[in-house]
Design an enzyme around this catalytic site. Sequence first.
Site, short mmCIF file in Angstrom:
data_model
loop_
_atom_site.label_atom_id
_atom_site.label_comp_id
_atom_site.label_asym_id
_atom_site.label_seq_id
_atom_site.Cartn_x
_atom_site.Cartn_y
_atom_site.Cartn_z
N LYS A 163 -39.91 1.84 34.05
CA LYS A 163 -40.00 3.17 33.44
C LYS A 163 -39.40 3.13 32.03
CE LYS A 163 -38.40 7.89 34.09
NZ LYS A 163 -37.71 8.85 34.94
N GLU B 98 -32.87 -6.90 34.16
CA GLU B 98 -33.46 -7.83 35.13
C GLU B 98 -34.96 -7.97 34.88
OE1 GLU B 98 -31.44 -5.33 35.82
OE2 GLU B 98 -30.10 -5.80 37.49
N GLY C 128 -37.68 7.21 38.94
CA GLY C 128 -38.07 5.87 39.37
C GLY C 128 -38.29 5.77 40.87
N ARG C 129 -37.40 6.35 41.65
CA ARG C 129 -37.51 6.23 43.11
C ARG C 129 -38.55 7.18 43.69
NH1 ARG C 129 -32.73 8.03 41.25
NH2 ARG C 129 -32.00 10.11 41.82
N GLU D 91 -29.62 6.71 46.22
CA GLU D 91 -29.53 6.95 44.77
C GLU D 91 -29.69 8.46 44.51
OE1 GLU D 91 -32.29 5.25 41.60
OE2 GLU D 91 -30.72 3.75 41.55
N HIS E 285 -32.41 -6.39 69.53
CA HIS E 285 -31.73 -7.62 69.93
C HIS E 285 -30.65 -8.01 68.95
CE1 HIS E 285 -34.53 -8.34 73.24
NE2 HIS E 285 -35.38 -7.70 72.45
N LYS F 154 -23.54 -1.74 34.98
CA LYS F 154 -24.47 -2.33 34.00
C LYS F 154 -23.72 -2.62 32.70
CE LYS F 154 -28.79 0.04 35.19
NZ LYS F 154 -29.80 0.98 34.73
O1 F6P Z 1 -30.41 1.21 37.69
C1 F6P Z 1 -31.08 2.10 38.50
C2 F6P Z 1 -32.46 2.37 37.99
O2 F6P Z 1 -32.40 3.12 36.83
C3 F6P Z 1 -33.31 3.04 39.04
O3 F6P Z 1 -33.11 4.40 39.09
C4 F6P Z 1 -34.66 2.62 38.63
O4 F6P Z 1 -35.60 2.80 39.67
C5 F6P Z 1 -34.42 1.17 38.30
O5 F6P Z 1 -33.15 1.16 37.69
C6 F6P Z 1 -35.43 0.52 37.41
O6 F6P Z 1 -35.56 1.20 36.19
P1 F6P Z 1 -36.80 0.94 35.25
O7 F6P Z 1 -38.04 1.31 35.98
O8 F6P Z 1 -36.55 1.78 34.03
O9 F6P Z 1 -36.81 -0.53 34.91
#
Ligand code: F6P
Length: 541
Positions: free
Chosen positions: A205, A211, A266-267, A352, A383, A503
């Site tokens: 987003k 990452e 995002g979620r 979240e 199990h 972060k």
């Molecule tokens: O760090 C949490 C977060 O901001 C989430 O809310 C989000 O889904 C995820 O990182 C990834 O963010 P992006 O889609 O901006 O890479």
Amino acid sequence: MKLIDRPIWQALTVHHQQVDHLHLRQIFADDPLRGERLSSQGADLFLDYSKQRITDETLGLLMRLARECGLSEHIEGMFNGDKINATEQRAVLHVALRATPDERITVDGVDVIPQVQAVLNHMADFSDAIRSGARRGHTGQPIRNIINIGIGGSDLGPEMAYEALRHYSRRDMIFRFISNVDGTDFEEMTHDLNPEETLFIVCSKSFTTLETLTNAHAARAWSLRTLRDKRSVQRHFVAVSTNAEGVAEFGIDPANMFAFWDWVGGRYSMESAVGLSTMLAVGPARFRAMLAGFHAMDLHFRNTPFERNLPVLMGLLAVWNNNFLGAHTVAVLPYDYYLKRFPAYLQQLTMESNGKHVTLDGERVGTQTGPIYWGEPGTNGQHSFYQLIHQGTRLVPCDFIGFSQQLNPLGYQHDMLMANLFAQSEALAFGKTIAQAQAEGSSPALAAHRSFEGNRPSNTILAERLTPETLGQLVALYEHSVFTQGVIWGIDSFDQWGVELGKALAQRITPELESHDEPELTHDSSTNALIRRYRRTRTSQ
Ligand code: F6P
């Protein structure tokens, strides 16, 4: 007035003391029709909540709580595009992603539905072109491998949806998901693939997530090692983002970008362009069927009286279990292997969203908020951890999820699977007394060990079949249940400031790990010592 000081909260507290001694055995014995009475249908989903530790009075009080917290007004606020994500001053309109094309939903006076439909059409054209082989890789090979690079909402939803709908997916294509900045993830997801046949979807987003951008750069280097031509990036990389500038800076042509908007969290984004991998897997028609499923649950949530409203019921029961029965966690137990990533997906959605300790006014909430969600598919969990749910000292409310019709018929295995689901909720609710254990032959010494207290609450959610439609309904059910809980606690379920501190600290620590000279460390003594130990023993680059 603070939630816990409100008369309705105090009435619930007193009521809890009055009913806490009741056992589900007695409650069911007193009301032979309870199992049918305390159930409801929403779209294609059936919810049995009769095995919750509630009476009719509990339900009445919870409904009053919802009304006094203004749940109806909050629901309308969300659907109308009000900026209910107050700390970020944003509308929360995932419901617009699955609205019908003829609806009109405005943000700052602009109808967003035409934009939503335009992106869906763009996704469909692209998916058809890849799936048919009309759009190929740089060397003319058809695209057979799709790798989504993203994290959090840009990974968990797409991966969960791909696994859930795998039965309906293109079996001659490979779909993979890279999220972790750990190089092992990248290596294991790519080592057996041919870059000439591989398309990367860089899904972020913000297009700033460390990452994702790190993995996207690794993917470009991996791809170019074979394709040896920078122009190939246009054939092998597409982006999903709200940040066109960031996408262009990375080198992806804006024509290969699928947009979404800041009013999609995002979620809450798996049915936006973030679902491009899902559409590539199952095709545009099934993707639209999934959207129709979401929409059916949206309509149910918006229009059904609270007493029969599945997300409202589930949300209020979650509040009851959490705040009055003191349960700290919720186990989500799908009896369908295709839903194996559903608990992981729900962890971000629920935790979240509702892992907050201050209200919208910035005051401490004064009570527990979001519980910990976890789970595994049945029967595997039986199990491993079910022992604790049955006989441990903690109360763990469970959500059982099952389907009447199997997608992969194999003898009588589906009946066996569903028998286990029904057996577990029955055992949890009714247990086995010491007298029963003795009557069955347990020695007095063993009877306590072989007895089950019971009175452990659960929901059972059933649908006829796992389809794109029912998957959409299931996800929307949980989304709106989370929203309902957030409204009761008066928190912002749509921000996530809690991820920021870690972060920022990681950004400060990374150069301290990488520097050749011994850095001056000014953290606490534990963190300093850990960094020094790591520096002494790390692999040199
Ligand atoms: O760090 C949490 C977060 O901001 C989430 O809310 C989000 O889904 C995820 O990182 C990834 O963010 P992006 O889609 O901006 O890479």
